[in-house]
Design an enzyme around this catalytic site. Sequence first.
Site, mmCIF file in Angstrom:
data_model
loop_
_atom_site.group_PDB
_atom_site.id
_atom_site.type_symbol
_atom_site.label_atom_id
_atom_site.label_comp_id
_atom_site.label_asym_id
_atom_site.label_seq_id
_atom_site.Cartn_x
_atom_site.Cartn_y
_atom_site.Cartn_z
ATOM 1 N N HIS A 108 0.693 -1.285 0.079
ATOM 2 C CA HIS A 108 -0.026 -0.055 0.121
ATOM 3 C C HIS A 108 0.810 1.158 0.061
ATOM 4 O O HIS A 108 0.218 2.204 -0.380
ATOM 5 C CB HIS A 108 -0.880 -0.008 1.210
ATOM 6 C CG HIS A 108 -1.942 -1.093 0.883
ATOM 7 N ND1 HIS A 108 -3.240 -0.720 0.662
ATOM 8 C CD2 HIS A 108 -1.984 -2.455 1.403
ATOM 9 C CE1 HIS A 108 -4.028 -1.560 0.549
ATOM 10 N NE2 HIS A 108 -3.365 -2.890 0.954
ATOM 11 N N ASP A 161 3.341 9.573 -0.839
ATOM 12 C CA ASP A 161 2.098 8.771 -0.576
ATOM 13 C C ASP A 161 2.046 7.679 -1.357
ATOM 14 O O ASP A 161 2.156 7.855 -2.573
ATOM 15 C CB ASP A 161 0.995 9.595 -0.547
ATOM 16 C CG ASP A 161 -0.035 9.286 0.776
ATOM 17 O OD1 ASP A 161 -0.184 8.158 1.116
ATOM 18 O OD2 ASP A 161 -0.828 10.297 1.273
HETATM 19 C C1 GDG Z 1 -1.978 3.348 3.251
HETATM 20 C C2 GDG Z 1 -0.991 4.424 2.412
HETATM 21 C C3 GDG Z 1 -2.646 4.584 0.506
HETATM 22 C C4 GDG Z 1 -8.330 9.695 7.795
HETATM 23 N N1 GDG Z 1 -8.855 10.457 8.842
HETATM 24 C C5 GDG Z 1 -10.073 10.285 9.037
HETATM 25 C C6 GDG Z 1 -10.441 9.070 8.217
HETATM 26 N N2 GDG Z 1 -9.593 8.922 7.492
HETATM 27 C C7 GDG Z 1 -9.539 7.765 6.503
HETATM 28 C C8 GDG Z 1 -9.550 8.417 5.207
HETATM 29 C C9 GDG Z 1 -8.923 7.498 4.081
HETATM 30 C C10 GDG Z 1 -8.000 6.874 5.371
HETATM 31 O O1 GDG Z 1 -8.297 6.994 6.486
HETATM 32 C C11 GDG Z 1 -6.513 7.115 4.806
HETATM 33 O O2 GDG Z 1 -6.316 6.765 3.696
HETATM 34 P P1 GDG Z 1 -4.948 7.230 3.193
HETATM 35 O O3 GDG Z 1 -4.827 6.492 1.775
HETATM 36 O O4 GDG Z 1 -4.939 8.822 2.883
HETATM 37 O O5 GDG Z 1 -3.634 6.662 4.132
HETATM 38 P P2 GDG Z 1 -3.197 5.513 4.870
HETATM 39 O O6 GDG Z 1 -4.180 5.042 5.799
HETATM 40 O O7 GDG Z 1 -1.791 5.864 5.406
HETATM 41 O O8 GDG Z 1 -3.113 4.196 3.904
HETATM 42 C C12 GDG Z 1 -1.600 5.301 1.191
HETATM 43 C C13 GDG Z 1 -3.588 3.541 1.449
HETATM 44 O O9 GDG Z 1 -2.873 2.788 2.289
HETATM 45 C C14 GDG Z 1 -4.332 2.698 0.628
HETATM 46 O O10 GDG Z 1 -3.762 1.755 -0.081
HETATM 47 O O11 GDG Z 1 -3.435 5.209 -0.055
HETATM 48 O O12 GDG Z 1 -0.671 5.701 0.549
HETATM 49 O O13 GDG Z 1 -0.175 5.026 3.114
HETATM 50 O O14 GDG Z 1 -10.029 6.475 3.952
HETATM 51 O O15 GDG Z 1 -10.967 8.822 4.950
HETATM 52 N N3 GDG Z 1 -11.635 8.555 8.417
HETATM 53 C C15 GDG Z 1 -12.400 9.140 9.416
HETATM 54 N N4 GDG Z 1 -12.239 10.011 10.195
HETATM 55 C C16 GDG Z 1 -10.951 10.638 9.974
HETATM 56 O O16 GDG Z 1 -10.481 11.422 10.889
HETATM 57 N N5 GDG Z 1 -13.812 8.658 9.455
#
Ligand code: GDG
Length: 749
Positions: free
Chosen positions: A172, A381
């Site tokens: 990821h 990212d």
């Molecule tokens: C890894 C990789 C890749 C965040 N804050 C809140 C919240 N979130 C949810 C978002 C989103 C998820 O968490 C964050 O996803 P990201 O993609 O930004 O980042 P990582 O969790 O580090 O994920 C990344 C991912 O894996 C998928 O392959 O994209 O690059 O690092 O869904 O919505 N949700 C809620 N409240 C929050 O305050 N409800």
Amino acid sequence: MGRLIIISSRLPFSLDRDGEKVSIRQSSGGLVSAIKSYFENSTAQRSELTGKMWMGVADFPQEDWELVRESSAEKPDFEVLPVFVEKDLYENFYNGFANSVLWPLFHYFSTLATYESQYFDAYVQVNQQFAERIVPLLEPGDQIWIHDYQLMLLPHLLRTKKPDATIGFFLHIPFPSYEIFRLMPTEWKKMILHGVMGADLIGFHTYDYVQHFLQSVKMILGVDNYFHNLQYQDRLVRIDLFPIGIDYGKFHTAATDPDVQIIRDKARGNLEDKKIIFSVDRLDYTKGLMQRLSGFEYFLERYPEWREKVVFILNIVPSRSTIPAYSERKKQIEEKIGTINGRFSTISWQPVLYRYTHLSFQELVALYQAADVALITPLRDGMNLVAKEYVASSTGKGVLVLSELAGAASELSEAILVNPTDVFDVASSITRALAMPLYEQRNRISLMQRRLQEYDVFKWVNDFMDQLSQVKQEQQRQKVRVLDDKALSVINRHYQRAGNRCLLLDYDGTLVPFTRIPSEAAPDNTVRDMLSRLSSDPRNHVVIISGRDMSSLDRWLGTLPVSLVAEHGASVRMRNGAWQQSVHVSDLWKDEIRRVMQLFVLRCAGSFVEEKSNTIAWHYRNTQTGLGFSRSRELLNTLSQLIQNTTLQVIDGNKVVEVRIAGFDKGATALKLINEQDPDFVLCMGDDTTDEDMFKALEGEAYTIKVNSGASAAQYTIMSQQRVVPLLNVLMQPAAPSGVERAVTEAKR
Ligand code: GDG
């Protein structure tokens, strides 16, 4: 088809305990949101799945889990397999190796990586615990899908216990360029690559990550790819890109949810006529929060007309707070926010509205909708789902300002892409976004929405699973059968019946063993004798098809009535005819290649360059094992770059790296000869990468036999070069009668 078993370092939920009552709380995060949506959507699931299981480390005590299991509390509708890891071990595994070595290094923060051996030991141990827990439960037909950088050793650990298992792996986070990956201690990086290569299918978010991985596998494990496929330890492994999607429908329809509308209208109402810039991230140095704030500060400074007209809602979600690199950042970020607010605030306006909290889903979507601009500027990212969710939640308006260093940038090209470290770029992108006409906002958003809708998280999972089944089918097809007596007697009978035969035989490694110096590989009497008997049969057309130059072939085999193919087809001498050269091109290209190869001769004692009319080769069979191999990887790399946009081709042969003019391969040459002759029996034998071209080209037309083990497109394999001459001798002997023939003969008596 069996169960889908998801394995990730964490389970998708936590447990909250209140006295004797324990309840389940869903966790958030990219992976969890993706797979959970899939598990919950029965129409998206593949019908052939017979069950679903999720395995991960439990961040709750075992007795709490027992309580939940016994209670009537609502449980997930999939099987859960918690792994209970001892606290210190988990600390060294998770905060240690995973988040203080792999995470910073893979996100290009190489100076933050702390290479502690107890971290790696814990990483190995926890990966082993996963393997020990799941292996006894595996059933035939199960499809195992391992997720992310915490479990990179697990595919191999499972493969050793279950050689035929179906295993997928998805990373990821970014896979960094080789120059970064190589910084990791040698043993560790080898084990990590070897670990992942235990999978059948390895997925990444972007094309770049795929390329980086292939490059590291080539340089470190010495395995070259053929498009997206690799042959590793006799197994086909596919590496491909699967940009993760989101549950588009869930975000898009949330716009009509009255709860969301209430929160959104309240947020908007409080900020009156101000434009809202919004961002939400975990507190992580990769998210570029400091640089984002600097960019915003510079925007207020450079474009004073926007002061009191915008508000930046910065939501930071607590994360990994026990790792020093994280806790220090929080302080710095808060100081920076204080500076900006102190510098620009007025009695009635504060530029940054900062929150350090986890938002509910409704709040999150309400803020996505309320925002005029989403400012998503990570320094690196893997993908970034927030960017995609913002686009999906939009009802038509809104502008996404996105870092060009997020994986999502390769799909969301209608966003305003910025360099997150460049404050000028960030500031001017903010003004551009704020001033963007509504029709342009709509246009851009709808183009991106269409893409996100088409490849949503369900498509993503199904796409990955489809590819995984395809790889398994391909592996099945590829399984080479050892040539046993039964198969040999079938070939023998066909040979004896045929009146117009063609035998295509490779030279080095097939007819003769490899020698230290190529010019010493003359055929001995046994080989000459066999060839002479074989070619004296008028029904036989014997072709020696080799990468050798014509003069060597001529010297050794020229007196025999056989056809000779030199340099993979660049020169051909039909039996009893004269040499025909297929091309006459300038030799100038060789100068460049020779210079590079000679440099490698200096850097690698025992290696040497061999020149032929249409090829030039660097041999390393006489060098110190490890050194020769590792230099050959570097040479391959250098040459591949050098020959880009030319008609040349680099081949990673058996202890030789060769450059030749593209367009001559044994496959095309063999096929041409066969088409001209139209024989009723064809046998083709070879041992090298270049012989694979023949095996592929002659599929269905010939009996193809690979000499030595290793995956191959050939139908059969024989385990040693020494078996070649005896085998050809057996072929010439009259066939042993088949069962039917024997019965007929008996009856006649
Ligand atoms: C890894 C990789 C890749 C965040 N804050 C809140 C919240 N979130 C949810 C978002 C989103 C998820 O968490 C964050 O996803 P990201 O993609 O930004 O980042 P990582 O969790 O580090 O994920 C990344 C991912 O894996 C998928 O392959 O994209 O690059 O690092 O869904 O919505 N949700 C809620 N409240 C929050 O305050 N409800």
